[in-house]
Design an enzyme around this catalytic site. Sequence first.
Site, short mmCIF file in Angstrom:
data_model
loop_
_atom_site.label_atom_id
_atom_site.label_comp_id
_atom_site.label_asym_id
_atom_site.label_seq_id
_atom_site.Cartn_x
_atom_site.Cartn_y
_atom_site.Cartn_z
NE ARG A 58 -1.32 -1.78 2.77
CZ ARG A 58 -1.82 -3.75 2.67
NH1 ARG A 58 -3.02 -3.93 1.76
NH2 ARG A 58 -0.79 -4.62 2.91
CB THR A 59 3.46 2.72 2.41
OG1 THR A 59 2.55 2.05 3.70
CG2 THR A 59 4.03 3.75 2.73
CE LYS A 86 27.21 -4.73 -5.79
NZ LYS A 86 27.40 -3.38 -6.64
NE ARG A 108 6.97 1.17 5.67
CZ ARG A 108 5.74 0.18 5.12
NH1 ARG A 108 5.18 -1.47 4.58
NH2 ARG A 108 4.52 0.67 5.27
CG HIS A 136 3.21 3.94 8.76
ND1 HIS A 136 3.48 4.83 7.43
CD2 HIS A 136 2.48 2.21 8.43
CE1 HIS A 136 3.04 4.00 6.16
NE2 HIS A 136 3.03 2.31 6.97
N1 CP Z 1 -0.33 0.08 6.10
C1 CP Z 1 1.59 -0.44 5.20
O1 CP Z 1 1.92 0.68 5.90
O2 CP Z 1 0.29 -0.91 4.27
P1 CP Z 1 1.86 -1.69 3.57
O3 CP Z 1 3.23 -2.30 4.33
O4 CP Z 1 1.67 -2.63 2.14
O5 CP Z 1 2.69 -0.65 2.66
#
Ligand code: CP
Length: 312
Positions: A58-59, A86, A108, A136
């Site tokens: 999603r993100t 590496k 991320r 998040h």
């Molecule tokens: N909600 C969320 O962060 O989903 P993903 O891990 O799929 O990005």
Amino acid sequence: MQFARKDILDMETLSVEEINLILDTAESMKEISQRPIKKVPTLRGKTVILFFYEPSTRTRMSFDIAAKRLSADSLSISASTSSLVKGETLLDTARNLEAMHPDIVILRHSRAGAPHFLAKHLKSSVINAGDGIHAHPTQALLDMMTVRQKRGTLEGLKIAIVGDISHSRVARSNCVGFTKMGSQVVVSGPPTMMPAGIEDLGVSVAPDIDTAIEGADIIMMLRIQKERQKGFLMATEREYCRFFGLTVERIRKAKPDVLVMHPGPMNRGVEIAPEVADGPYSIILDQVTNGVAVRMALLFLVAGGARHADVD
Ligand code: CP
């Protein structure tokens, strides 16, 4: 209101005014995704790098779609296909990316604080797409946008967040965000998945799911984050479901107009029954739709957009 922030790192640092500006801007962005031609030239010439050290559906997709709908050039790099394998450090990788002059880096990372570290060292804007168990913020913002759309306000609502609170960056960011906006947040989960001192975020802890969801306007269910858990935190998934799973029977005890959320990915039949996830209370796919709008708003604002009225 001017948005003077270079980076989006967590919910703690965003003010109520900034959150309202982001949500208002996201509302005006939503319409672009409903047009036959889903593209505006707002960020033409800007470069957005999606730097994902952990898996994401999603993100990652919604940031990529958001950048493309605003005409930015977006490109993606993952840990397994980068020179990280590496032995290159995060900072060296980021400095090398910056040498190519991106405008915005979306990160991320499994380590809490990694986006804050990058933001200190890079001139580009940094947006936190999830760092370890810490934060998040873009998920919390899309969750707040979804609730505000459905309920008209965030103030005075009871939000029950249920599940693996200890390992959930979504829970932490939502506790901070919703509390800041005047909601009453109650968390619940197995004692082995409840962090000590969670009340310091301004939330209360309910001993069981039934107490947590009683009178709740919103129930937000969380996945058990097995990949982050060390040791034995529950007996079986079946037992977890019995004590903390959201079932149709259980939801009948909540408010008649209660809404059910989940950040995804879901473990159907564990924390949430399929009939609940797909049922009339669920606004889970609205969250996903709003994820694109919120991320368009954030890209626009950190790239120098001043007011939501300027989008067209
Ligand atoms: N909600 C969320 O962060 O989903 P993903 O891990 O799929 O990005």
